[in-house]
Enzyme design. Structure first.
Site, PDB file in Angstrom:
ATOM      1  N   LYS A 164       0.811  -1.218   0.000  1.00 31.70           N
ATOM      2  CA  LYS A 164       0.000   0.000   0.000  1.00 31.70           C
ATOM      3  C   LYS A 164       0.845   1.268   0.000  1.00 31.70           C
ATOM      4  O   LYS A 164       0.492   2.261  -0.655  1.00 31.70           O
ATOM      5  CB  LYS A 164      -0.952  -0.013   1.189  1.00 31.70           C
ATOM      6  CG  LYS A 164      -2.028  -1.094   1.101  1.00 31.70           C
ATOM      7  CD  LYS A 164      -2.940  -1.053   2.315  1.00 31.70           C
ATOM      8  CE  LYS A 164      -4.062  -2.071   2.201  1.00 31.70           C
ATOM      9  NZ  LYS A 164      -3.566  -3.461   2.182  1.00 31.70           N
TER      10      LYS A 164
ATOM     11  N   GLU B  61      -3.373   6.563   8.682  1.00 30.50           N
ATOM     12  CA  GLU B  61      -4.058   7.580   7.894  1.00 30.50           C
ATOM     13  C   GLU B  61      -5.333   8.012   8.607  1.00 30.50           C
ATOM     14  O   GLU B  61      -5.801   7.338   9.531  1.00 30.50           O
ATOM     15  CB  GLU B  61      -4.378   7.064   6.491  1.00 30.50           C
ATOM     16  CG  GLU B  61      -5.317   5.884   6.449  1.00 30.50           C
ATOM     17  CD  GLU B  61      -5.509   5.341   5.041  1.00 30.50           C
ATOM     18  OE1 GLU B  61      -4.616   5.544   4.192  1.00 30.50           O
ATOM     19  OE2 GLU B  61      -6.540   4.702   4.788  1.00 30.50           O
TER      20      GLU B  61
ATOM     21  N   HIS C 201     -14.556  -6.080   6.899  1.00 32.74           N
ATOM     22  CA  HIS C 201     -13.802  -5.540   5.764  1.00 32.74           C
ATOM     23  C   HIS C 201     -13.808  -6.478   4.548  1.00 32.74           C
ATOM     24  O   HIS C 201     -13.007  -6.309   3.629  1.00 32.74           O
ATOM     25  CB  HIS C 201     -12.357  -5.219   6.161  1.00 32.74           C
ATOM     26  CG  HIS C 201     -12.247  -4.296   7.331  1.00 32.74           C
ATOM     27  ND1 HIS C 201     -12.523  -2.947   7.248  1.00 32.74           N
ATOM     28  CD2 HIS C 201     -11.909  -4.528   8.624  1.00 32.74           C
ATOM     29  CE1 HIS C 201     -12.360  -2.383   8.431  1.00 32.74           C
ATOM     30  NE2 HIS C 201     -11.995  -3.310   9.280  1.00 32.74           N
TER      31      HIS C 201
ATOM     32  N   ARG D 116      -5.448  -8.098 -10.299  1.00 32.64           N
ATOM     33  CA  ARG D 116      -6.004  -9.391 -10.703  1.00 32.64           C
ATOM     34  C   ARG D 116      -7.463  -9.213 -11.069  1.00 32.64           C
ATOM     35  O   ARG D 116      -8.020  -8.121 -10.964  1.00 32.64           O
ATOM     36  CB  ARG D 116      -5.899 -10.387  -9.544  1.00 32.64           C
ATOM     37  CG  ARG D 116      -6.540  -9.849  -8.267  1.00 32.64           C
ATOM     38  CD  ARG D 116      -6.611 -10.880  -7.171  1.00 32.64           C
ATOM     39  NE  ARG D 116      -6.956 -10.299  -5.873  1.00 32.64           N
ATOM     40  CZ  ARG D 116      -8.172  -9.964  -5.488  1.00 32.64           C
ATOM     41  NH1 ARG D 116      -9.192 -10.126  -6.318  1.00 32.64           N
ATOM     42  NH2 ARG D 116      -8.399  -9.449  -4.285  1.00 32.64           N
TER      43      ARG D 116
END
Length: 490
Positions: A115, A199, A234, A291
């Site tokens: 990330k 973040e 999630h 993908r």
């Protein structure tokens, strides 16, 4: 490309094989001992046993997969999703073996698989990103400093991997040290890398992703968006295309941003760029999945494009046969993931035998399936059984058809998430489009589903009673002395 090995199992293996066979390409299945009798093994032209049931001894053993491709004379390998699909080392080994990896180049997989590296790659492309620190950390003191600068609540995320592993929402400074330790420990256990970053936590976001497609000639297009906000832990569970909240101008802006992300890593093939959309319709780059996505069928349906076919054509070096201006949205598509999980028991895996397994059929219904009646659900792999997809001229029609399709999907022997999918489709927040990634937390509980079951039982009982009484009335016939039915044979 005359023969492709599909380095996967279940519904996605069959999905890829169907397109390959449609293109006149032979297919090779691989399987573990647990999957010896699986449908994807019989569906392929050839099949190769990789090893024991555990994926670490079969589907994840790169050398075995590549050797199987060599032994069968395959020209290319399609990884599907999961397993080795986002493994840069595997993609490189496939290329080194003289075969084609049907996906992006190793560089793109490596960059977008981290990330922080992904954020670094797109930094110069003027793409909005959530405020936070742009480096991996393990130092609690530094984490506190960053948190003070960007303000609470914050989100701690694992730099490597996804699926909610190593992710923690922190509301205040007192919670930070403990949550930091937990995130690092979980990330280390899941990915072998304990690095995390911080973040700003977007409190009520929607999860919007853009499907992109790029060839080897510099052409990149986006195939509109998918709404993936209905999630548990999630993990996406209900997806649709298009989103109910994107305006044409916002769709164009997000599509252009996604194309820039693809160009930033020299992307090739089909990929997905994920964004968060806040309550003020501001969007922020989240990550890129290098993908085919589980939810790709909804994009295929509204755009009229076979994404697997495009992957294969791009891998063969062909140019895209269309430009952005050629693409348009037609109708609405909805997908419910059917997991062998019990929605009444905190979505715990449900292992057993599919004593009854009957899929719905009809216009506007598609089931990407990897199981059949009588099969056992193995404990070794992801518990997804199938994907139920519906298509309508608009969102209301797609939702209505999904509810009917769920009612006609008959499964006994294991618990599934089908009742949860119906709960979502019937909930006012979903039908009105007024929901975000907190849908499950805000609206769902096992009690709600139990109440829905009870209401359905009452209705079914009343309908049954009515039919019984009507049948009793219609079956009553007058007794006539001339009737032979009433004569006794003494």
């Amino acid at each position: 490309m005359k023969k492709i090995l599909i380095a996967n199992r279940g519904e996605i293996a069959i999905r890829v094989m169907k397109t390959a066979q449609k293109m006149g390409i032979k297919t090779v299945a691989v399987y573990s001992e647990a999957d010896r009798g699986a449908p994807h093994v019989r569906f392929a032209d050839e099949a190769v046993l990789l090893g024991p049931a555990a994926s670490s001894e079969s589907y994840l053993v790169m050398e075995k997969v590549i050797q199987a491709a060599k032994d069968t004379g395959a020209d290319g390998i399609h990884p599907g999703y999961g397993f080795l699909s986002e493994n840069a080392q595997f993609a490189q080994l496939v290329e080194d073996a003289g075969m084609t990896f049907i996906g992006p180049k190793p560089y793109a997989i490596k960059v977008m698989g981290n990330k922080l590296a992904a954020k670094e790659a797109v930094r110069d492309y003027d793409i909005p990103m959530v405020p936070g620190i742009e480096e991996a950390i393990t130092d609690v003191a530094l984490a506190k400093k960053v948190a003070q600068e960007i303000g609470f609540p914050i989100l701690i995320k694992a730099s490597a991997g996804g699926g909610g592993k190593g992710m923690r929402v922190v509301s205040n400074m007192e919670e930070l040290p403990e949550q930091m330790d937990r995130a690092i420990s979980e990330a280390q256990a899941a990915f072998g890398d304990g690095a995390v970053f911080i973040e700003k936590y977007v409190a009520s976001p929607r999860h919007i992703e853009i499907q992109v497609l790029a060839d080897t000639h510099g052409n990149v297009v986006h195939i509109f968006e998918r709404e993936c906000s209905v999630q548990r832990r999630h993990q996406k569970v209900v997806e649709e295309a298009p989103s109910a909240v994107l305006t044409p101008s916002l769709r164009e802006a997000m599509g252009e941003a996604a194309i820039k992300v693809a160009k930033a890593c020299d992307y090739i093939g089909a990929g997905t760029v994920e964004f968060l959309l806040d309550e003020n319709k501001n969007f922020y780059f989240l990550e890129m999945n290098t993908r085919l996505q589980v939810e790709h069928p909804v994009s295929e349906i509204i755009a009229g494009i076979d994404l697997v076919e495009q992957q294969i054509k791009v891998a063969r070096g062909e140019k895209l046969a269309f430009e952005q201006s050629d693409l348009s949205i037609n109708g609405h598509a909805l997908e419910v993931r059917v997991y062998a999980e019990d929605p009444l028991d905190n979505f715990m895996p449900s292992i057993g035998t599919l004593s009854t397994y009957q899929m719905p059929t009809g216009n506007g219904i598609r089931v990407d399936n990897g199981f059949e009646e009588g099969m056992e659900i193995p404990i070794y792999y992801d518990p997804m059984i199938s994907k139920l997809i519906t298509y309508g001229k608009d969102r209301d029609e797609a939702i209505s058809l999904m509810i009917k399709a769920i009612d006609n999907y008959k499964v006994d022997g294991v618990a599934t998430t089908l009742p949860f999918g119906k709960f979502v489709c019937e909930h006012e927040a979903f039908t009105t489009g007024d929901f975000d990634t907190h849908f499950v937390k805000n609206y769902y509980s096992a009690q709600h589903l139990e109440e829905q079951y009870e209401e359905e039982r009452k209705v079914a009982a009343l309908v049954g009673l009515k039919l019984y009484l009507e049948n009793q009335k219609s079956l009553k016939t007058p007794i006539h002395s001339t009737s032979n039915w009433n004569k006794r044979n003494d």
